[in-house]
Design an enzyme around this catalytic site. Structure first.
Site, PDB file in Angstrom:
ATOM      1  N   PHE A 487       0.793  -1.227   0.000  1.00 31.97           N
ATOM      2  CA  PHE A 487       0.000   0.000   0.000  1.00 31.97           C
ATOM      3  C   PHE A 487       0.829   1.283   0.000  1.00 31.97           C
ATOM      4  CE2 PHE A 487      -3.044  -3.065   1.846  1.00 31.97           C
ATOM      5  CZ  PHE A 487      -4.038  -2.935   0.886  1.00 31.97           C
ATOM      6  N   ASP A 488       2.027   1.264  -0.555  1.00 32.91           N
ATOM      7  CA  ASP A 488       2.818   2.491  -0.663  1.00 32.91           C
ATOM      8  C   ASP A 488       3.070   3.129   0.703  1.00 32.91           C
ATOM      9  OD1 ASP A 488       4.210   4.548  -1.839  1.00 32.91           O
ATOM     10  OD2 ASP A 488       2.452   5.666  -2.474  1.00 32.91           O
TER      11      ASP A 488
END
Length: 818
Positions: A487-488
């Protein structure tokens, strides 16, 4: 009763009934998803109220009052006394009850008797109106989520904290420890209300077309240095704001930087104080000092004569250069004509993808460099190698490459390429001179949302803190803040170094790492072992075929804004958009943090991939051990989509927008903010806070919302009213010995000062535009303390409106400059 009055009242009844019908239908949908029954029942009550008002019947008043009472009880049952969650649950019903009370004398029962006569109707109307006014009045004051203990005052445990930097601000985080603490107390709780603008300087580089001002200036002796988004370096007189010199490296636009220009800071070094490797000589046995260090070779040549004191910075077209701190002239002995090309050794995919935005660390004569990579567009991105360069010659001294890890940090031979697709480091590092270690946080192998192609070494070093010997780049230890990040959640804030007191009177040298996940990891910086407990908590693993996900994720005993969402946390300005948000929430995939993305339905992402804590980082009152942090609380949603399907429906691919191709993987990713049709977040306020944490106990001392809706456009409309919901923040805080925290990274156009012991806002100064960086402070040659902010516009407005280039200094009256 006049006919037109009757028609007005009847018309209002129809409106209430129709709104009730919409609420009831939405309530049915929510129930079908397993959600609350209240909205259906409230909708039916609204229909009944509207019907009775239409017919001018007395039961309208009693149903309306009953609905108001029930909504209040239901609200208390769901959210207690939380003000901002109570408002949408009751305000519509309060309006309806007030309307029914006002017309109650004309609402009659079957016998023709009015629901209330005029006097009691007027009294009831006044009571309800006062309640409504009180509700609105409370919207204009902040509502802390954690209230400080009455009279609590932090004890001073290190009286000389901050003294080592004198009257200056010599590094991005004030020092290489990144604590952003200035011991000055000339500006304090008692007089901060008197702050005035001392001077304003305009850089001439307006923050338009993707440029953002996120810089924190530095101040050395009698000069301030800063950079603009176009990497123009400027020197100013810190007491008057007069320009001394400027240098423009003339950056070239490319695919990656044309809409993404930032320069968060510059670094400084005095070569006479810290000789670089090229000035050192190999000692004979009898020449080596008792401490084992080598003697220093004398500087020679024109370059040494003009560049003993250097400003070091990087560019968004991937160069590093040094300037004479006194004149602004390029240092000709550095690299090739004053520049080092950072694309060298990164391969053919680097140009347009690899560029630099953050302040470099300079320590022991080494310039430590990491870079930003384009996220989510394609596989095959360049290496995330972290490199150390000689600050005098520009020669590459070492290269820490995640694919080699702790095994080898020597530079690759000429012509070889560092292995691509490794986690990168794009923030600013910290340095401990006693240990000789530099500490830097890492990101992720891109694309961020598909994990089926991850290399083992990428998973080993994703979202990690790495400690290396600053002279050799040899890894000492690393610690992962996430396992297989999908998820960055790249870690970007500068680590904060602090010596944590123990009960026996000794101290533990710790590193404090803030993360986008809202987790605050406190590690022994000698070993990387957690000092504050960390546990591995199970997370959902029902991922798409081909994905590789971790069954657990690390959680620290200290965190901010990490409580998992539940249905009752969904929010809206009214009961109607709150219902919409609850339906959307129940219709998403959500099994807590790290719920994997799917192609079947949207997945809620919280904490969001902007933070938690982003690059702005935090600050610590080094005299008391109080950590001060600002956070972002914005949820997003995401889902996988086939690239050809995305093209057919017209989704436009960008690294930061709502669709990314992730070319080379099976799926593109569509994602966006989780907001209502009104354009407001679908979850409870605050959306950004300032929090004080006692590191000695781990206790949150206070937490207050930061920022109002005043200047934040919603669907192009600027509210213009200062309602302090607490808005998403950017940048970082400054903490001073005067018991104050300064901050200007809110979405409204203010710089604020908070009381370090209570979180109370003591002063607020209006800015010409919004800000995103972190304030800094120093003592000028006139003996006065200054607070400096740089304002170029609030973060990511998407337009060229309300942008600036302002450098503003504040001081107390009595000797205010021009």
């Amino acid at each position: 009763m006049k006919p037109w009055v009757r028609w007005v009242i009847s018309g209002l009844g129809i409106v209430v009934a129709l709104l009730g019908l919409a609420l009831a239908l939405g309530g049915v949908k929510l129930i079908s998803l397993g959600g609350s029954w209240f909205y259906l029942l409230a909708g039916l009550a609204m229909i009944a109220t509207g019907w009775f008002v239409f017919r001018l019947r007395a039961p309208a008043l009693w149903v309306a009052l009953g609905l108001l009472v029930v909504s209040g009880l239901w609200s208390y049952w769901e959210v207690g006394t939380d003000f901002w969650q109570t408002v949408p649950r009751v305000i519509v019903f309060l309006f309806i009850a007030l309307g029914a009370a006002i017309v109650s004398p004309v609402l009659v029962d079957k016998s023709g008797k009015p629901a209330l006569r005029w006097q009691p109707a007027a009294a009831l109307s006044v009571v309800l109106a006062v309640a409504l006014v009180a509700l609105f009045a409370n919207m204009f004051r902040p509502h802390p989520t954690v209230i400080a203990d009455a009279g609590a005052k932090a004890a001073v445990i290190k009286a000389d904290a901050g003294q080592d930097s004198g009257n200056d601000w010599p590094a991005y985080g004030r020092n290489t420890e990144g604590n952003r603490f200035a011991q000055f107390d000339q500006i304090n709780r008692d007089n901060v209300k008197d702050l005035q603008v001392a001077w304003t300087y305009h850089t001439g580089d307006l923050a338009v077309d993707g440029k953002e001002y996120q810089v924190t200036p530095i101040k050395i002796d009698d000069t301030m240095y800063l950079c603009t988004p176009s990497n123009i370096v400027i020197a100013l007189d810190p007491t008057t704001g007069a320009e001394r010199w400027r240098f423009d490296p003339e950056v070239k636009d490319n695919f990656g930087n044309q809409n993404w220009k930032r320069c968060r800071g510059v670094a400084y070094i005095d070569l006479d104080q810290t000789p670089p490797p090229s000035w050192r000589v190999t000692p004979a046995a009898d020449q080596t000092g008792t401490d084992g260090t080598a003697p220093v070779a004398p500087a020679s040549g024109i370059a040494a004569a003009i560049c003993h004191k250097r400003i070091v910075t990087t560019t968004v077209d991937a160069r590093v250069f040094t300037l004479d701190a006194e004149t602004g002239a390029l240092c000709p002995d550095f690299g090739d004509g004053g520049y080092v090309d950072l694309l060298k050794g990164l391969g053919p995919t680097a140009e347009g993808s690899y560029y630099l935005t953050s302040a470099p660390l300079v320590a022991e004569g080494i310039v430590m460099i990491g870079g930003k990579l384009n996220d989510n567009l394609t596989v095959g991105e360049a290496s995330g190698v972290v490199r150390g360069y000689d600050v005098a010659s520009g020669d590459l001294v070492w290269a820490w490459d995640p694919s080699r890890g702790a095994t080898d940090s020597s530079p690759l031979p000429e012509g070889e390429i560092y292995k691509p697709e490794t986690p990168n480091f794009w923030g600013t590092a910290a340095y401990d001179p006693e240990l000789g270690l530099a500490f830097f946080p890492t990101g992720n192998q891109t694309p961020d949302f598909w994990t089926g192609n991850r290399h083992p070494y990428s998973d080993e070093y994703n979202d990690a803190v790495v400690a290396v010997d600053v002279k050799t780049g040899q890894e000492r230890w690393h610690f992962r803040t996430a396992n297989i990040d999908q998820f960055d959640y790249d870690v970007s804030s500068q680590p904060i170094l602090y010596d944590l007191p123990k009960a026996d009177g000794t101290t533990v040298p710790v590193l404090i790492q803030l993360t986008k996940r809202g987790q605050i990891f406190v590690l022994d910086r000698r070993t990387g072992e957690p000092v504050v407990p960390v546990v591995q908590q199970p997370v959902a693993t029902d991922a798409m075929p081909g994905m590789n996900v971790a069954p657990t994720q690390p959680h620290s005993a200290i965190s901010v804004g990490t409580t998992p969402f539940k249905e009752s946390d969904m929010w809206g300005a009214t009961i109607f958009d709150q219902l919409y948000c609850r339906i959307q929430f129940k219709d998403m995939r959500w099994e807590g943090e790290f719920t994997p993305l799917s192609d079947q339905k949207r997945t809620l992402i919280y904490p969001g991939y902007y933070g938690g804590f982003n690059w702005g980082g935090g600050a610590i009152d080094a005299s008391t051990g109080t950590l001060i942090v600002n956070d972002i609380r914005m949820a997003q949603w995401g889902r996988f989509i086939k690239q050809d399907a995305a093209e057919k429906i017209g989704l436009e691919a960008t690294t930061e927008g709502e669709y990314s191709t992730q070319t080379g993987t099976p799926w593109g990713v569509e994602r966006s903010m989780f907001i209502s049709p009104l354009g407001v977040p679908c979850f409870k306020p605050p959306f950004g806070t300032m929090t004080a944490i006692d590191l000695n106990s781990g206790k949150t001392k206070w937490q207050v919302p930061v920022g109002s809706i005043q200047d934040a456009p919603v669907h192009g409309i600027v509210p213009g009213v200062r309602i302090p919901l607490g808005m998403p923040t950017m940048g970082g805080p400054l903490v001073t010995g005067g018991g104050l925290t300064f901050f200007h990274g809110s979405l409204d156009y203010y710089v604020r000062a908070f009381d370090n012991d209570s979180g109370e806002e003591l002063w607020r100064g209006r800015l010409p535009v919004g800000g995103q960086g972190a304030p800094m402070s120093y003592i000028g040659k006139d003996g006065k303390q200054y607070i400096v902010v740089v304002a170029g516009g609030a973060t990511r407005t998407g337009t060229n409106d309300n942008r600036g280039d302002d450098v503003i200094a504040y001081t107390l009256p009595g000797n205010v400059g021009q």
